[in-house]
Structures are given as C-alpha cells and as structure tokens.
Enzyme design. Structure first.
Site, PDB file in Angstrom:
ATOM      1  N   LYS A 140       0.802  -1.221   0.000  1.00  0.00           N
ATOM      2  CA  LYS A 140       0.000   0.000   0.000  1.00  0.00           C
ATOM      3  C   LYS A 140       0.834   1.270   0.000  1.00  0.00           C
ATOM      4  O   LYS A 140       0.305   2.344  -0.274  1.00  0.00           O
ATOM      5  CB  LYS A 140      -0.957   0.005   1.188  1.00  0.00           C
ATOM      6  CG  LYS A 140      -1.978  -1.102   1.158  1.00  0.00           C
ATOM      7  CD  LYS A 140      -2.936  -0.980  -0.018  1.00  0.00           C
ATOM      8  CE  LYS A 140      -4.021  -2.040   0.069  1.00  0.00           C
ATOM      9  NZ  LYS A 140      -4.991  -1.926  -1.043  1.00  0.00           N
ATOM     10  N   SER A 144      -3.722 -12.884   3.668  1.00  0.00           N
ATOM     11  CA  SER A 144      -4.280 -12.701   2.324  1.00  0.00           C
ATOM     12  C   SER A 144      -3.334 -13.275   1.267  1.00  0.00           C
ATOM     13  O   SER A 144      -3.769 -13.745   0.220  1.00  0.00           O
ATOM     14  CB  SER A 144      -4.551 -11.222   2.036  1.00  0.00           C
ATOM     15  OG  SER A 144      -3.351 -10.512   1.852  1.00  0.00           O
TER      16      SER A 144
END
Lengths: 315, 100
Positions: free
Chosen positions: A43, A257
């Site tokens: 991110k 994830s």
C-alpha cells in the site's frame, strides 16, 4: 541502495522464485515481496501516488487534513506519507480493528474515527463519505475510486515485474480496492499478449457479509472486470494452509491474504502442468505476517486457526 | 443431477433459513430457475434487467470458487456435484483484522 528520503525508497521490491512450491522447471512460481516497502506493505505505492497526485492537482496544501476509510495497510502507508509531508490524517476504521493497527496508526500521528463493526469496511466507507460531506476542507483520497491507486501499479509494480520476468505468463494478486490488479494487469496486458491476470478474493465468515440488503453492496469504482482473466474466491482454510506452507517450505513469512493469493497461483500452476504448458507465474505478497500474529493464524491446528478467523476481516 | 448452493444470510428469508439448498440445472440460469420454483422470489434478488438476464451488480456467484462472470455469467455450465456459492459484494481491500 541510497535514497533521499524514506518515501523515495518505495517500490523496487525483490521478485523471488519458489523452488520448493513450483511444480517443475517449466512451471515456475515467483513471489513479489511487497513487505519490503517502507511500512511493510504494497500500500505504500498507492498511498504515495495518491498523495502526490492530489498535490499535483492542488487538492493538498501544507497543513491539510486527509481522510480515508481504512483500518489496514493503506492507513499505515498514508500515515507515514502524510507525517513526512505535514498533513493530518484521519482514518475511519471498524471498531473491532486489532490493537496493533490502532497503535501503528497512532504512532505515525493519525487520528482514528471508529465505525460500527457490523458492516465492516462497507460501513467505514459510508462513514468516511459522510464525514467528507460534512467537512468540505478535508481531502478524502478514497483508495477504492482514486485512479492514482491503480496508476501507481501501472507505473511501478507492472514495469518492475516485467523487467524481472519477461517470460511471465500469469499474474496473480488479491482483490480488495482492485488497484493492484487493475494497474499491474493493464500494464502487463500491453506488454505480454495472452497473459492471464488472476484475482484471488478472500471469502470471509458470514458476519462480514451481514448487509441488510443486496442493494447496500459495494463494488470499487476502480474495478474493471475486462482487465481480469478470472477471479477466485478463497476461504480462510485454504488461505491459512498456504500461508503456512509459504513460511515452512520457502521461508517467506507473509500475511494471511497472501495465502489466498498463493492458493490461486498454485491452482494456475496445476492447470499449466495438466495442459503441458510452460508457465512463469508471478504473485503478490502484499505484506508480512507480523500484524496478524495476534489472530492465531500461525499457531495450533488449521481448524483452530480457522475458528479464530471466523468473523474477522483477515485480508 | 444435484448441486449444492450456499445462500448468504441476507437471502435466507427465501430459503426458510437454510444455509445451503439443493438444485439442478445445466446452466446457472436453469439452476436459478429451478431454485426459484422451490424458493419463490430468490431468483429475483440475484438477477436484474427487464428479461432478468443479468446478474445483479452487487451479487457474486461462484461455481467451485470461480466467479461465474468469467465462466459465461448466467450461461455458465453447471455439472453434477459442483458447489455454487452466492455472496453479496462487499468492500474488501486493506480491511481490518478484528479482535484484540
């Protein structure tokens, strides 16, 4: 490697082979280690690009307040970027978010506004949109709809992977804001005709899908299904199993994830083996496992770990 | 020919509270029509358009975990023993890990 500042060191992450998990010399799997970014996740790329884009278009001036619905990695990345540039950051996050997340955000100077746990990220998005309407001077970068999020990957993640692996046949990543898949996918499609762009979407426990009705659903504005070849839903059991395999067999300590993404990548690898085709499959390791230790994902049996994850937003 | 269909919480008022129901059909459209005969109104929540020929924008359906929109949508082929999952589309992405 030397950089003028921390923000300048975002990106240029390693692409490493998985010699033990790759099925054959002709079908190889490669991990893009995004935990090597400054705050430990992919991110950082989107956060930096969204802030720079807002500055370029005059939306952010010194002393500005940035608002974002995020309880996770984007908030941490934005907090780092905003602190460096003198912006105040307010993160809207579900009240059931882990203590580590809150401590990390607070450490980097962000303020936290809680949204109701029921409804998860959908509710955080709704609260953030309402706050933005009530406070017109605040700037919501809005990762789900901000083209700069995808553009970061079009300009960096995609070119990096293609430079390191020109023989790439498949790109696999997690589907959240969709920025990684949209940006990287578009770039790679331009470079590699016929490349397969595969999304792995985490499938959570039932409580996370507890909308009052279908029309409250949410599809990120950035999402364009035409960029993808296919999209898989991966449940917590498979995600946990692959997350553990990745650290046990290849030494890569990743977030949960990533296990879901690896599961989809291994599925593509199996298919290539069955079809007798060569394949170079690159997948994204979005972050390391540190922030998820308290979930119990790495301890006990898979069934115990799965039970711990029930009801949590684990990706 | 039987297919297990997992139904999300918000649609269980159509299935008498059942989490999973059984249906049959060679395509997704046929399967949904078969389900609708047993659970009236269910199909209407999953499809849109005048002819009911499109999946609702906020509905995701997976056959053996693969999104049907990449398998032909409502024309996706269904085989005996397949597992079908219906889920509402929700915001993911950089979401919270709860607890703590």
């Amino acid at each position: 490697m030397r950089f003028d500042s921390l923000a300048d060191s975002v990106g240029r992450t390693p692409l490493v082979g998985l010699p033990k998990l790759s099925p054959s010399p002709d079908v190889r799997i490669w991990a893009k280690l995004e935990q090597n970014n400054p705050t430990g996740s992919i991110k950082d790329r989107a956060a930096l690009w969204m802030v720079q884009d807002a500055e370029k278009h005059g939306r952010l001036a010194p002393g500005a307040t940035v608002l974002e619905p995020t309880s996770g990695n984007t908030g941490i990345s934005l907090a780092m970027v905003c602190a460096q540039r003198g912006y105040q950051l307010i993160c809207v996050m579900p009240e059931n978010t882990s203590i580590e997340r809150r401590q990390l955000l607070t450490m980097w100077g962000a303020r936290i506004v809680s949204s109701p746990a029921a409804g998860g990220s959908n509710e955080a998005v709704a609260v953030a949109k309402r706050l933005a309407a009530e406070n017109p001077s605040w700037v919501m970068l809005y990762q789900y709809g901000n083209p700069a999020n995808a553009q970061a990957h079009y300009e960096t993640t995609g070119p990096e992977i293609f430079a390191d692996l020109p023989t790439i046949t498949h790109f696999v990543a997690g589907l959240g804001t969709t920025g990684t898949l949209m940006g990287t996918g578009r770039y790679l499609r331009e470079q590699v005709p016929g490349i397969e762009i595969v999304a792995a979407e985490p499938r959570y426990g039932e409580v996370v899908y507890g909308l009052r009705n279908i029309d409250e659903g949410f599809v990120p504005e950035l999402y364009d299904a035409a960029v993808l070849t296919t999209r898989y839903s991966v449940g917590p059991r498979e995600a946990l199993r692959r997350t553990r395999e990745l650290v046990e067999r290849e030494g890569i300590f990743a977030g949960i994830s990533t296990g879901a993404v690896l599961h989809a990548a291994l599925g593509q690898a199996d298919k290539a083996v069955r079809d007798g085709r060569r394949a170079d499959i690159a997948f994204i390791v979005a972050d390391g496992g540190w922030k998820y230790l308290s979930t119990g994902a790495y301890a006990g049996t898979l069934a115990e770990a799965e039970a711990e994850l029930e009801g949590q937003l684990w990706a | 020919m039987a297919v297990q269909v997992r139904v999300p919480t918000i649609l269980r008022n159509y299935t008498g509270g059942a989490k999973s129901v059984e249906g049959s059909g060679e395509t997704l459209a046929a399967l949904l029509s078969d389900l609708d005969a047993h659970y009236p109104g269910l199909k209407g929540r999953l499809v849109t358009g005048d002819a009911g020929d499109q999946l609702h924008r906020f509905v995701n359906i997976y056959v053996n975990d693969e999104d049907v929109r990449f398998l032909g949508g409502l024309d996706a082929k269904i085989a005996d023993g397949d597992s079908v999952t219906v889920l509402p589309a929700v915001a993911g992405g950089s979401a919270a890990v709860a607890g703590g």
